[in-house]
Design a protein around this motif. Sequence first.
Motif, PDB file in Angstrom:
ATOM      1  N   GLY A 127     -21.065   5.967  47.973  1.00  0.00           N
ATOM      2  CA  GLY A 127     -20.783   5.565  46.607  1.00  0.00           C
ATOM      3  C   GLY A 127     -21.433   6.493  45.594  1.00  0.00           C
ATOM      4  O   GLY A 127     -20.820   6.862  44.581  1.00  0.00           O
ATOM      5  N   ILE A 128     -22.681   6.879  45.867  1.00  0.00           N
ATOM      6  CA  ILE A 128     -23.382   7.800  44.972  1.00  0.00           C
ATOM      7  C   ILE A 128     -22.731   9.183  45.020  1.00  0.00           C
ATOM      8  O   ILE A 128     -22.554   9.833  43.978  1.00  0.00           O
ATOM      9  N   ILE A 141     -23.821  12.651  34.600  1.00  0.00           N
ATOM     10  CA  ILE A 141     -23.899  11.642  35.661  1.00  0.00           C
ATOM     11  C   ILE A 141     -25.220  11.723  36.435  1.00  0.00           C
ATOM     12  O   ILE A 141     -25.449  10.961  37.373  1.00  0.00           O
ATOM     13  N   LYS A 142     -26.124  12.598  36.019  1.00  0.00           N
ATOM     14  CA  LYS A 142     -27.345  12.812  36.799  1.00  0.00           C
ATOM     15  C   LYS A 142     -28.220  11.566  36.895  1.00  0.00           C
ATOM     16  O   LYS A 142     -29.065  11.459  37.787  1.00  0.00           O
ATOM     17  N   TRP A 143     -28.006  10.595  35.984  1.00  0.00           N
ATOM     18  CA  TRP A 143     -28.779   9.355  36.030  1.00  0.00           C
ATOM     19  C   TRP A 143     -28.594   8.623  37.350  1.00  0.00           C
ATOM     20  O   TRP A 143     -29.462   7.849  37.777  1.00  0.00           O
ATOM     21  N   ILE A 144     -27.465   8.868  38.023  1.00  0.00           N
ATOM     22  CA  ILE A 144     -27.200   8.153  39.271  1.00  0.00           C
ATOM     23  C   ILE A 144     -28.102   8.628  40.409  1.00  0.00           C
ATOM     24  O   ILE A 144     -28.195   7.988  41.460  1.00  0.00           O
ATOM     25  N   LEU A 145     -28.787   9.755  40.193  1.00  0.00           N
ATOM     26  CA  LEU A 145     -29.747  10.231  41.188  1.00  0.00           C
ATOM     27  C   LEU A 145     -31.168   9.827  40.812  1.00  0.00           C
ATOM     28  O   LEU A 145     -32.134  10.406  41.304  1.00  0.00           O
ATOM     29  N   ASP A 146     -31.269   8.831  39.966  1.00  0.00           N
ATOM     30  CA  ASP A 146     -32.585   8.305  39.588  1.00  0.00           C
ATOM     31  C   ASP A 146     -32.752   6.876  40.099  1.00  0.00           C
ATOM     32  O   ASP A 146     -33.084   6.646  41.261  1.00  0.00           O
TER      33      ASP A 146
END
Length: 234
Positions: A127-128, A141-146
């Motif tokens: 999903g990520i 979209i880098k927030w999704i790796l936080d």
Amino acid sequence: MMKNDIAPELLEKLLYEFKEKTKNHERLKELKEILNSKEATYKEANEFSILVGELLAEVFKENLSSEILPDGKMYFNIAERVLNGTMKENYNLVSNYSIEVQEALNSTAGMGLKAFEPRINQDRIDGIIGRVSSAEDFDDIKWILDEPVKNFSQSIVDDFIKKNVEFHNDMGLLPKIIRREAGGCCDWCRELVGEYEYPNIPDDIYRRHRYCRCTVDYYPGDGRRQNVHSKKWR
């Protein structure tokens, strides 16, 4: 079109940075010492998973940006290899810690059982990968790796507890699950706080929202088993 495949070198760099951070983190060292002394419980496993997830998110933040990616985008072939490699390393660290915690709990309860190790939640990783590779600009979209990465790390411990509770219940034990709140948690989380004897648990006891740091702990019981026919304990 990409001229060079940056994924292998990028994965190598991320794994190196991640391993260095986890190896040199003072609190992780202390948690490993507690584990080696056979005194660690799922309380320590939860803390371990949170710290490991935070370190991986930190590695992503420090080493990934639109500037280093082709066309400023994390293409699917890059995301698939880089995120599978790093998040599986996250899983391995937390899983290995949880295995030793569970086997120590089993021993304390008088059971010579191996820990039941759940599979990695590949759906969450996929999903990520799908989300991060769908954006035209990685910085958008880098927030999704936080936070989602930290949440994934903590969910590894939750999955361990869930599987081992089910296993021990099937054996006739009386496992107890304890959900504890983190400081300043929301009303939804606060409703789930408490001690429960399995299988009488809330449906959402293992669920957590973004930024949730509530923990789930588990005790397998006292090692007694109930004969399903005579109802006698031994």
